[in-house]
Scaffold this motif. Structure first.
Motif, PDB file in Angstrom:
ATOM      1  N   VAL A 185       0.674  -1.262   0.022  1.00  0.00           N
ATOM      2  CA  VAL A 185      -0.073  -0.006  -0.012  1.00  0.00           C
ATOM      3  C   VAL A 185       0.753   1.184  -0.030  1.00  0.00           C
ATOM      4  O   VAL A 185       1.670   1.506   0.875  1.00  0.00           O
ATOM      5  N   VAL A 186       0.575   2.069  -0.871  1.00  0.00           N
ATOM      6  CA  VAL A 186       1.242   3.552  -0.841  1.00  0.00           C
ATOM      7  C   VAL A 186       0.328   4.334  -0.343  1.00  0.00           C
ATOM      8  O   VAL A 186      -0.942   4.838  -0.990  1.00  0.00           O
ATOM      9  N   PRO A 187       0.670   4.944   0.766  1.00  0.00           N
ATOM     10  CA  PRO A 187      -0.398   5.804   1.585  1.00  0.00           C
ATOM     11  C   PRO A 187      -0.863   6.933   0.711  1.00  0.00           C
ATOM     12  O   PRO A 187      -2.081   7.216   0.974  1.00  0.00           O
ATOM     13  N   GLU A 188      -0.060   7.686   0.081  1.00  0.00           N
ATOM     14  CA  GLU A 188      -0.467   8.909  -0.695  1.00  0.00           C
ATOM     15  C   GLU A 188      -1.675   8.699  -1.474  1.00  0.00           C
ATOM     16  O   GLU A 188      -2.684   9.098  -2.016  1.00  0.00           O
ATOM     17  N   VAL A 189      -1.339   7.328  -2.473  1.00  0.00           N
ATOM     18  CA  VAL A 189      -2.098   6.791  -3.491  1.00  0.00           C
ATOM     19  C   VAL A 189      -3.322   6.515  -2.930  1.00  0.00           C
ATOM     20  O   VAL A 189      -4.390   6.562  -3.501  1.00  0.00           O
ATOM     21  N   ALA A 190      -3.341   5.717  -1.769  1.00  0.00           N
ATOM     22  CA  ALA A 190      -4.641   5.446  -1.149  1.00  0.00           C
ATOM     23  C   ALA A 190      -5.522   6.691  -0.676  1.00  0.00           C
ATOM     24  O   ALA A 190      -6.702   6.306  -0.956  1.00  0.00           O
ATOM     25  N   SER A 191      -5.003   7.639  -0.095  1.00  0.00           N
ATOM     26  CA  SER A 191      -5.796   8.672   0.181  1.00  0.00           C
ATOM     27  C   SER A 191      -6.415   9.349  -1.032  1.00  0.00           C
ATOM     28  O   SER A 191      -7.704   9.732  -0.741  1.00  0.00           O
ATOM     29  N   ARG A 192      -5.753   9.522  -1.881  1.00  0.00           N
ATOM     30  CA  ARG A 192      -6.248  10.094  -3.198  1.00  0.00           C
ATOM     31  C   ARG A 192      -7.517   9.339  -3.578  1.00  0.00           C
ATOM     32  O   ARG A 192      -8.281   9.864  -4.034  1.00  0.00           O
ATOM     33  N   SER A 193      -7.090   8.168  -3.663  1.00  0.00           N
ATOM     34  CA  SER A 193      -8.212   7.195  -4.334  1.00  0.00           C
ATOM     35  C   SER A 193      -9.436   7.056  -3.476  1.00  0.00           C
ATOM     36  O   SER A 193     -10.582   6.940  -3.947  1.00  0.00           O
ATOM     37  N   HIS A 194      -9.246   7.311  -2.105  1.00  0.00           N
ATOM     38  CA  HIS A 194     -10.556   7.219  -1.167  1.00  0.00           C
ATOM     39  C   HIS A 194     -11.286   8.723  -1.394  1.00  0.00           C
ATOM     40  O   HIS A 194     -12.460   8.409  -1.716  1.00  0.00           O
ATOM     41  N   VAL A 195     -10.558   9.861  -1.866  1.00  0.00           N
ATOM     42  CA  VAL A 195     -11.060  10.992  -2.243  1.00  0.00           C
ATOM     43  C   VAL A 195     -12.150  10.670  -3.511  1.00  0.00           C
ATOM     44  O   VAL A 195     -13.375  11.284  -3.526  1.00  0.00           O
ATOM     45  N   GLU A 196     -11.384  10.087  -4.429  1.00  0.00           N
ATOM     46  CA  GLU A 196     -12.303   9.590  -5.784  1.00  0.00           C
ATOM     47  C   GLU A 196     -13.441   9.034  -5.538  1.00  0.00           C
ATOM     48  O   GLU A 196     -14.359   8.960  -6.481  1.00  0.00           O
ATOM     49  N   THR A 197     -13.260   7.952  -4.515  1.00  0.00           N
ATOM     50  CA  THR A 197     -14.239   7.094  -4.602  1.00  0.00           C
ATOM     51  C   THR A 197     -15.444   7.319  -3.590  1.00  0.00           C
ATOM     52  O   THR A 197     -16.627   6.591  -3.917  1.00  0.00           O
ATOM     53  N   ILE A 198     -15.203   8.009  -2.469  1.00  0.00           N
ATOM     54  CA  ILE A 198     -16.140   8.076  -1.212  1.00  0.00           C
ATOM     55  C   ILE A 198     -17.633   8.426  -1.643  1.00  0.00           C
ATOM     56  O   ILE A 198     -18.567   7.819  -1.035  1.00  0.00           O
ATOM     57  N   ASN A 199     -17.863   9.570  -2.515  1.00  0.00           N
ATOM     58  CA  ASN A 199     -19.130   9.876  -2.786  1.00  0.00           C
ATOM     59  C   ASN A 199     -19.996   9.169  -3.313  1.00  0.00           C
ATOM     60  O   ASN A 199     -21.241   8.761  -3.021  1.00  0.00           O
ATOM     61  N   GLN A 200     -19.363   8.458  -4.203  1.00  0.00           N
ATOM     62  CA  GLN A 200     -20.297   7.434  -5.143  1.00  0.00           C
ATOM     63  C   GLN A 200     -20.500   6.153  -3.914  1.00  0.00           C
ATOM     64  O   GLN A 200     -21.621   5.449  -4.062  1.00  0.00           O
ATOM     65  N   ALA A 201     -19.491   5.819  -3.077  1.00  0.00           N
ATOM     66  CA  ALA A 201     -19.851   4.959  -2.190  1.00  0.00           C
ATOM     67  C   ALA A 201     -20.834   4.845  -1.263  1.00  0.00           C
ATOM     68  O   ALA A 201     -21.751   4.127  -0.958  1.00  0.00           O
ATOM     69  N   ILE A 202     -20.928   6.287  -0.719  1.00  0.00           N
ATOM     70  CA  ILE A 202     -21.943   6.550   0.207  1.00  0.00           C
ATOM     71  C   ILE A 202     -23.201   6.730  -0.463  1.00  0.00           C
ATOM     72  O   ILE A 202     -24.506   6.292   0.104  1.00  0.00           O
ATOM     73  N   ALA A 203     -23.508   7.151  -1.657  1.00  0.00           N
ATOM     74  CA  ALA A 203     -24.787   7.140  -2.495  1.00  0.00           C
ATOM     75  C   ALA A 203     -25.176   5.619  -2.937  1.00  0.00           C
ATOM     76  O   ALA A 203     -26.277   5.185  -2.564  1.00  0.00           O
ATOM     77  N   GLN A 204     -24.200   4.849  -3.125  1.00  0.00           N
ATOM     78  CA  GLN A 204     -24.338   3.281  -3.367  1.00  0.00           C
ATOM     79  C   GLN A 204     -25.194   2.730  -2.213  1.00  0.00           C
ATOM     80  O   GLN A 204     -25.989   1.819  -2.228  1.00  0.00           O
ATOM     81  N   ALA A 205     -24.558   2.911  -1.160  1.00  0.00           N
ATOM     82  CA  ALA A 205     -24.707   2.426   0.424  1.00  0.00           C
ATOM     83  C   ALA A 205     -26.326   2.593   0.756  1.00  0.00           C
ATOM     84  O   ALA A 205     -26.896   1.777   0.988  1.00  0.00           O
ATOM     85  N   LEU A 206     -26.646   3.845   0.387  1.00  0.00           N
ATOM     86  CA  LEU A 206     -28.145   4.410   0.881  1.00  0.00           C
ATOM     87  C   LEU A 206     -28.956   3.745  -0.038  1.00  0.00           C
ATOM     88  O   LEU A 206     -30.075   3.535   0.110  1.00  0.00           O
ATOM     89  N   LEU A 207     -28.584   3.576  -1.422  1.00  0.00           N
ATOM     90  CA  LEU A 207     -29.288   2.936  -2.514  1.00  0.00           C
ATOM     91  C   LEU A 207     -29.678   1.580  -2.274  1.00  0.00           C
ATOM     92  O   LEU A 207     -31.003   1.112  -2.285  1.00  0.00           O
ATOM     93  N   GLU A 208     -28.651   0.945  -1.834  1.00  0.00           N
ATOM     94  CA  GLU A 208     -28.854  -0.564  -1.635  1.00  0.00           C
ATOM     95  C   GLU A 208     -29.375  -0.875  -0.427  1.00  0.00           C
ATOM     96  O   GLU A 208     -30.134  -1.859  -0.430  1.00  0.00           O
ATOM     97  N   ALA A 209     -29.549   0.127   0.626  1.00  0.00           N
ATOM     98  CA  ALA A 209     -30.151  -0.064   1.701  1.00  0.00           C
ATOM     99  C   ALA A 209     -31.529   0.400   1.799  1.00  0.00           C
ATOM    100  O   ALA A 209     -32.291   0.208   2.415  1.00  0.00           O
ATOM    101  N   GLN A 210     -31.978   0.926   0.425  1.00  0.00           N
ATOM    102  CA  GLN A 210     -33.470   1.441   0.234  1.00  0.00           C
ATOM    103  C   GLN A 210     -33.712   2.574   1.300  1.00  0.00           C
ATOM    104  O   GLN A 210     -34.826   2.619   1.874  1.00  0.00           O
ATOM    105  N   LEU A 211     -32.693   3.560   1.728  1.00  0.00           N
ATOM    106  CA  LEU A 211     -33.005   4.399   2.753  1.00  0.00           C
ATOM    107  C   LEU A 211     -32.592   5.673   2.050  1.00  0.00           C
ATOM    108  O   LEU A 211     -31.785   6.099   1.291  1.00  0.00           O
ATOM    109  N   ASP A 212     -33.145   6.939   2.738  1.00  0.00           N
ATOM    110  CA  ASP A 212     -32.492   8.118   2.554  1.00  0.00           C
ATOM    111  C   ASP A 212     -32.425   8.574   3.996  1.00  0.00           C
ATOM    112  O   ASP A 212     -32.212   7.910   5.053  1.00  0.00           O
TER     113      ASP A 212
END
Ligand code: KG4
Ligand code: ZN
Length: 345
Positions: A42-69
């Protein structure tokens, strides 16, 4: 009942889950393993940048799959320690921001407490006290689980974590990252008795060895010497036999310590967690030894063994049910002993 949206970004998985007490409603895991594989770790700097790129989509997907707002969410949690500081910051900042916007309680969760709670997702009726054998890429611990937020670490590794040892030995054998699953696969075709490798022991000043602490750096060096010798002899490397012998040594060493600890403390159940809990050799040795000593051993499904936000949400729901919330001034910490969990609330 508490329904929590939880974020886990302590290392190389961006994960968001919705958990209702001990029931997982959704668990999105975006693994960065293919990104880090080219660097062999794991390269720490690459990891944090990748989290920034992915997190919003993962949050939206988690709510969608749970069928909750957001109206169906009672609290928002994120792993705050231990882990890679830059990576933790991404998840914690996202959770705090969402908590402010949606007027929800916020909770920082200790990553290892999450690994302990992973067992509850598949065993919702389990109650403390029990022993947790936590074996991951960063940790090897025997934890006396007393109650929510109350843990005593009875044994630890003094050097490499078990998963780290698998990853380092895989590199010596010219195998890909992460090494655990590759070694596990190769070990199935190898002979575990092909090579006699040393089990690391920790001497104590009063004489003898520590019954629960472990060490893997000597074992790793022994594999290195073996590989160097075989390569100098120009013989073809018996990779499967080395993998099987190494895995068997690690599995026996972990099993011996976990069983001794459970028996000494009168704990009838051992919950195994962390990525190395997926290991077939460890499962075999633990199940066999537990049945010989009349103990119950629990292995969560693989998706809850490796890093995931469902386990963080499960821990957060229990804390929230008890009225525990964290201040928005809470920061991230690269290290934090499990005994300090209650300082987060
Ligand atoms: O719990 P985890 O996903 O992340 C940490 O918190 O560290 O654990 C990752 C570790 C890696 O070192 C990986 O090689 C190891 O778990 N691992 C395994 C297996 N699957 C993953 N080790 C041995 N056998 C496996 N089947
Ligand atoms: Zn972990």
């Amino acid at each position: 009942m508490a329904c929590v949206l939880a974020i886990e970004t302590s290392c190389d998985e961006t994960s968001v889950a919705v958990v209702n007490d001990r029931h997982c409603c959704s668990n999105i895991v975006a693994s960065q393993i293919p990104v880090h594989r080219q660097y062999g770790g794991v390269v720490p700097e690459v990891a944090s940048r990748s989290h920034v790129e992915t997190i919003n989509q993962a949050i939206a997907q988690a709510l969608l799959e749970a069928q909750l707002d957001w109206g169906g969410i009672d609290g928002i949690a994120a792993t705050c320690a231990p882990g890679l500081v830059g990576s933790l910051l991404v998840g914690l900042t996202a959770a705090k921001t969402l908590a402010i916007i949606h007027h929800k309680p916020f909770l920082g969760i200790h990553h290892l407490e999450g690994h302990i709670y992973a067992t509850y997702l598949s065993e919702p009726d389990l109650e403390p006290p029990f022993l947790c054998l936590l074996v991951s890429g960063g940790h090897t611990s025997l934890i006396y689980v007393k109650d929510c937020g109350h843990y005593e670490t009875l044994g630890e590794t003094r050097d490499d974590a078990a998963g780290e040892a698998f990853d380092k030995v895989a590199r010596l054998l010219h195998l890909s990252y992460p090494g655990g699953p590759v070694i596990d696969q190769l070990a199935r075709e190898g002979n575990p008795a092909a090579f006699s490798l040393p089990e690391g022991k920790i001497s104590v000043p009063s004489g003898g060895y520590h019954p629960y602490d472990s060490s893997f750096s000597g074992l790793k060096t022994a594999v290195l010497r073996l590989v160097q010798k075989l390569e100098a002899d120009q013989s073809e490397l018996p990779v499967s036999d080395i993998a099987a012998s190494f895995q068997d040594t690690v599995a026996r060493s972990l099993t011996k310590r976990a069983i001794a600890c459970a028996l000494d403390y009168g704990l009838k159940t051992i919950a195994v967690g962390g990525g190395v809990a997926a290991n077939s050799g460890l499962r075999k040795h633990m199940q066999q030894a537990a049945s010989e000593h009349n103990l119950r051993v629990l292995f969560p499904p693989l998706k809850y063994c490796t890093d995931n936000a469902a386990m963080i949400g499960c821990a957060a729901a229990d804390h929230l049910n008890r009225g525990h919330t964290s201040p928005l001034t809470l920061g991230v910490q690269s290290r934090l002993p499990l005994s300090s969990v209650m300082q987060l609330y």
